[in-house]
Design a protein around this motif. Sequence first.
Motif, PDB file in Angstrom:
ATOM      1  N   ARG A 153      52.464 -18.479  38.360  1.00  0.00           N
ATOM      2  CA  ARG A 153      51.734 -18.570  37.084  1.00  0.00           C
ATOM      3  C   ARG A 153      52.702 -18.776  35.920  1.00  0.00           C
ATOM      4  O   ARG A 153      52.416 -19.527  34.989  1.00  0.00           O
ATOM      5  N   SER A 209      44.622 -21.846  24.432  1.00  0.00           N
ATOM      6  CA  SER A 209      43.276 -21.779  25.018  1.00  0.00           C
ATOM      7  C   SER A 209      43.167 -22.677  26.240  1.00  0.00           C
ATOM      8  O   SER A 209      42.586 -22.292  27.267  1.00  0.00           O
ATOM      9  N   GLN A 210      43.724 -23.877  26.143  1.00  0.00           N
ATOM     10  CA  GLN A 210      43.685 -24.807  27.269  1.00  0.00           C
ATOM     11  C   GLN A 210      44.504 -24.278  28.446  1.00  0.00           C
ATOM     12  O   GLN A 210      44.095 -24.392  29.605  1.00  0.00           O
ATOM     13  N   LYS A 217      42.550 -21.603  30.275  1.00  0.00           N
ATOM     14  CA  LYS A 217      41.531 -22.177  31.163  1.00  0.00           C
ATOM     15  C   LYS A 217      42.154 -22.709  32.449  1.00  0.00           C
ATOM     16  O   LYS A 217      41.573 -22.580  33.521  1.00  0.00           O
ATOM     17  N   GLU A 218      43.324 -23.306  32.344  1.00  0.00           N
ATOM     18  CA  GLU A 218      44.020 -23.839  33.519  1.00  0.00           C
ATOM     19  C   GLU A 218      44.432 -22.715  34.471  1.00  0.00           C
ATOM     20  O   GLU A 218      44.332 -22.846  35.683  1.00  0.00           O
ATOM     21  N   ALA A 272      43.101 -19.682  34.586  1.00  0.00           N
ATOM     22  CA  ALA A 272      41.857 -19.005  34.997  1.00  0.00           C
ATOM     23  C   ALA A 272      42.061 -17.527  35.326  1.00  0.00           C
ATOM     24  O   ALA A 272      43.020 -16.916  34.896  1.00  0.00           O
ATOM     25  N   GLU A 273      41.123 -16.964  36.062  1.00  0.00           N
ATOM     26  CA  GLU A 273      41.126 -15.580  36.543  1.00  0.00           C
ATOM     27  C   GLU A 273      41.696 -14.552  35.575  1.00  0.00           C
ATOM     28  O   GLU A 273      42.790 -14.029  35.766  1.00  0.00           O
ATOM     29  N   THR A 277      43.601 -14.753  29.221  1.00  0.00           N
ATOM     30  CA  THR A 277      43.043 -15.073  27.914  1.00  0.00           C
ATOM     31  C   THR A 277      44.051 -15.847  27.086  1.00  0.00           C
ATOM     32  O   THR A 277      45.237 -15.906  27.422  1.00  0.00           O
TER      33      THR A 277
END
Length: 138
Positions: free
Chosen positions: A7, A22-23, A26-27, A29-30, A33
């Motif tokens: 990650r 923010s993008q 989203k990439e 995930a899980e 934030t």
Amino acid sequence: MAWTDERIEKLKELWDSGLSASQIAKELAEGVTRNAVIGKAHRLGLKSRPSPVKSDKTKPKAAPKKVVKKETSKFVTLLDLTDRMCKWPHGHPGDDDFHFCGKSSEPGMPYCAAHCAEAYQAQPPRRDRRQQQRAPIR
């Protein structure tokens, strides 16, 4: 949510590619934030980027408007008033000659210096007011 080596590497790649926090969240995930991405990037010492919200500096700002009294009218009406004009009324609102002062107002005040002096009068300290109200006992 744990920051695994995979990650962190993906975060670094996406950060360097210019994606927003923010993008990136989203990439990844899980449970990741936007704030978690920003915090981790800060702790990793990744180079900061300019805020897209604060990047309006490229737009030229309009020059402040100059207050100009209308030469054609003898009175300043409600439609002529701006934020920087004295709003002290003269006359009764129902009269034909009702108007406003229209001079430059004091910063943060609705009136010019002369009308501020008339509208706002300093109160004496409280103890002085009490002494004035007491009648002498005889």
